[in-house]
Write a protein that holds these residues in place. Structure first.
Motif, PDB file in Angstrom:
ATOM      1  N   ARG A 181      -8.289   6.134   2.912  1.00  0.00           N
ATOM      2  CA  ARG A 181      -7.064   6.595   2.065  1.00  0.00           C
ATOM      3  C   ARG A 181      -6.964   8.642   1.877  1.00  0.00           C
ATOM      4  O   ARG A 181      -6.840   8.517   0.582  1.00  0.00           O
ATOM      5  CB  ARG A 181      -7.027   5.862   0.663  1.00  0.00           C
ATOM      6  N   VAL A 376      -7.117  -5.563   2.057  1.00  0.00           N
ATOM      7  CA  VAL A 376      -5.511  -4.852   2.646  1.00  0.00           C
ATOM      8  C   VAL A 376      -4.176  -6.608   3.329  1.00  0.00           C
ATOM      9  O   VAL A 376      -4.286  -7.337   3.713  1.00  0.00           O
ATOM     10  CB  VAL A 376      -5.344  -4.002   3.944  1.00  0.00           C
ATOM     11  N   LYS A 377      -3.147  -5.709   2.536  1.00  0.00           N
ATOM     12  CA  LYS A 377      -2.093  -6.178   3.261  1.00  0.00           C
ATOM     13  C   LYS A 377      -1.761  -7.054   4.621  1.00  0.00           C
ATOM     14  O   LYS A 377      -1.652  -7.446   5.302  1.00  0.00           O
ATOM     15  CB  LYS A 377       0.094  -5.756   2.231  1.00  0.00           C
ATOM     16  N   THR A 381      -0.464  -0.055   8.367  1.00  0.00           N
ATOM     17  CA  THR A 381      -0.430   0.856   6.701  1.00  0.00           C
ATOM     18  C   THR A 381      -1.034   0.248   6.226  1.00  0.00           C
ATOM     19  O   THR A 381      -1.630   1.753   5.529  1.00  0.00           O
ATOM     20  CB  THR A 381       1.350  -0.229   6.335  1.00  0.00           C
ATOM     21  N   GLU A 383      -1.588  -0.817   3.480  1.00  0.00           N
ATOM     22  CA  GLU A 383      -1.444  -1.361   1.998  1.00  0.00           C
ATOM     23  C   GLU A 383      -2.070  -2.241   1.687  1.00  0.00           C
ATOM     24  O   GLU A 383      -2.636  -3.439   1.927  1.00  0.00           O
ATOM     25  CB  GLU A 383      -0.153  -2.141   2.305  1.00  0.00           C
ATOM     26  N   PRO A 387      -1.465  -4.243  -5.227  1.00  0.00           N
ATOM     27  CA  PRO A 387      -1.245  -2.795  -6.477  1.00  0.00           C
ATOM     28  C   PRO A 387      -2.443  -1.678  -6.583  1.00  0.00           C
ATOM     29  O   PRO A 387      -3.519  -2.522  -7.381  1.00  0.00           O
ATOM     30  CB  PRO A 387      -0.617  -2.956  -7.192  1.00  0.00           C
TER      31      PRO A 387
END
Length: 453
Positions: A181, A376-377, A381, A383, A387
């Motif tokens: 990240r 991750v989702k 990406t 993501e 959150p």
């Protein structure tokens, strides 16, 4: 083995807890703490007879597991001999614990200041650095945790700081390297290292090199995600500190005492700090203990000048006796070597296998008995599965994952969108494989919340 226990006793323990115990980091009315009846080795159990394999090592501190008989005996023997004594005196367990720790710390970190835990160690390390340099500012990384006391929580880079962050004078945060990240748009470890070091140099330039007392880093960040720094980064920070006369503090509270497959994580990078903080694994948390290992140059500062700091229970005889016994056990039973071996031959390949099957795993990272799964989702990406700092309904995917672990007899370490694999450093191959098998089941639940579902 789980001894026979009574659920009625568990109900009484739970009732007293809910009536009188104020729990840390919690909304008191929203928690439901498990009533624990006992523990041994890598397991603990409740009053209903449910047994759990502890993949958290408490809070990553039971490096030799629960109730090791030699450490329990050492505490009992010390209690019978001299249960407590003021820190201004020389007593055998304190002297011996300091000697054994100093033998294992890198470089000339040969003086040991004892505290009751990691946060107090950070408080005193920063105080030493400020007095040694005559400067005030301290730099620390985002994605870090250093403790819950005033200076330590303000150095911390995660959301637990927010409620207590009054802009404590002199605390400055910067981005440490984390390629998965990246804050620097890096594509390789070499790029991430170079850009992170440049960012640190820039931060120092704008904050004023002559105003900065210390840079404080977790050697390998723990709760924030077990992000092993790229080759050359810590050596680069060491060089920057030397160039500007800044004290380099490494926080080994979580990563030390065998957790990474070395006595201290700094050994992986061949870097010696000026101050090193420790706690947790020094005696597996059997009695609260922490400390600061101090270099010769900083110790010399206080040869003729009093150090203005101390604790009533500094170097408590029971805690130090537990430390002596723990270090001896780790040597005799080759616990550090076991952490390295099981990490390399069981945990690492096992997690890689899980990553091949589960789309919820974005990245695995770690060493020894110190691993994290970044969930991750969407792998493309990256993501996060939930959150940042999610709670309530937003955190439902991780809550479901955790519930699946516990239902199948594994107690997981979960922080935000990550689950950490941090069993005791003397975990057996069979226990490690048992934990991986439960993770396999629970990750199927996490998979249901991905774009691949």
């Amino acid at each position: 083995m789980t001894p026979h226990v009574h659920s009625q006793s568990g109900a009484a323990v739970k009732a007293a807890d809910r009536a009188h115990v104020f729990h840390s980091w919690s909304a008191q009315g929203l928690i439901d703490p498990l009533a624990v009846a006992g523990a041994e080795g890598s397991y603990f159990w409740d009053y209903d007879g449910n047994r759990y394999l502890d993949f958290t090592s408490g809070l990553v501190f039971t490096n030799i597991g629960y109730q090791h008989p030699k450490v329990v005996a050492a505490i009992q023997e010390q209690a019978a001999k001299l249960s407590t004594f003021a820190p201004a005196f020389a007593v055998e367990p304190r002297s011996e614990a300091a000697r054994l720790i100093a033998e294992r710390t890198p470089g000339d970190l040969d003086k040991i200041f004892f505290t009751n835990g990691g946060a107090e160690a950070i408080e005193n390390a920063v105080r030493m650095a400020r007095l040694h340099t005559g400067r005030h500012k301290v730099l620390a990384a985002y994605r870090s945790y250093h403790g819950g006391t005033t200076t330590a929580i303000n150095l911390t880079g995660d959301p637990r700081r927010w409620a207590s962050d009054n802009g404590t004078s002199g605390t400055v945060h910067f981005w440490a390297p984390f390629l998965y990240r990246s804050a620097f748009y890096a594509e390789t470890e070499a790029q991430e290292c170079a850009r992170a070091l440049q960012h640190l140099e820039d931060t120092i330039a704008f904050e004023g090199p002559a105003a900065i007392a210390a840079i404080v880093l977790e050697t390998i960040p723990g709760t924030a995600g077990i992000m092993t720094p790229p080759p050359g980064y810590l050596a680069g920070v060491r060089e920057i500190c030397d160039r500007y006369g800044i004290v380099f503090v490494l926080d080994e509270v979580m990563a030390g005492f065998g957790r990474t497959g070395k006595w201290f994580a700094s050994e992986h990078f061949d870097v010696v700090p000026d101050l090193m903080t420790f706690a947790k694994g020094v005696n597996s948390g059997y009695v609260p203990l922490g400390g600061v290992a101090i270099s010769g140059a900083i110790a010399e500062t206080f040869e003729k000048r009093p150090y203005p700091g101390g604790l009533t229970y500094s170097g408590h005889p029971l805690a130090c006796a537990a430390a002596v016994a723990t270090i001896q056990v780790m040597e005799e039973e080759r616990v550090v070597e076991n952490a390295a071996h099981i990490g390399e031959t069981v945990i690492a390949p096992g997690l890689r296998e899980l990553a091949e099957r589960h789309p919820s795993i974005g990245e695995i990272r770690g060493t020894g008995m110190f691993w994290a799964l970044d969930l991750v989702k969407d792998r493309e990406t990256r993501e996060p599965l939930v959150p940042y700092n999610a709670s309530g309904a937003d955190n439902a995917p991780m809550a479901a994952f955790g519930a699946a672990c516990k239902k199948n007899g594994l107690w997981p370490f979960i922080n935000m969108n990550r689950t950490h694999v941090v069993p005791p450093c003397n975990v057996t191959e069979a226990e490690a494989k048992e934990g991986l098998a439960v993770l396999d089941i629970a990750l199927s639940v996490a998979d249901e919340h991905t774009t691949a579902a």
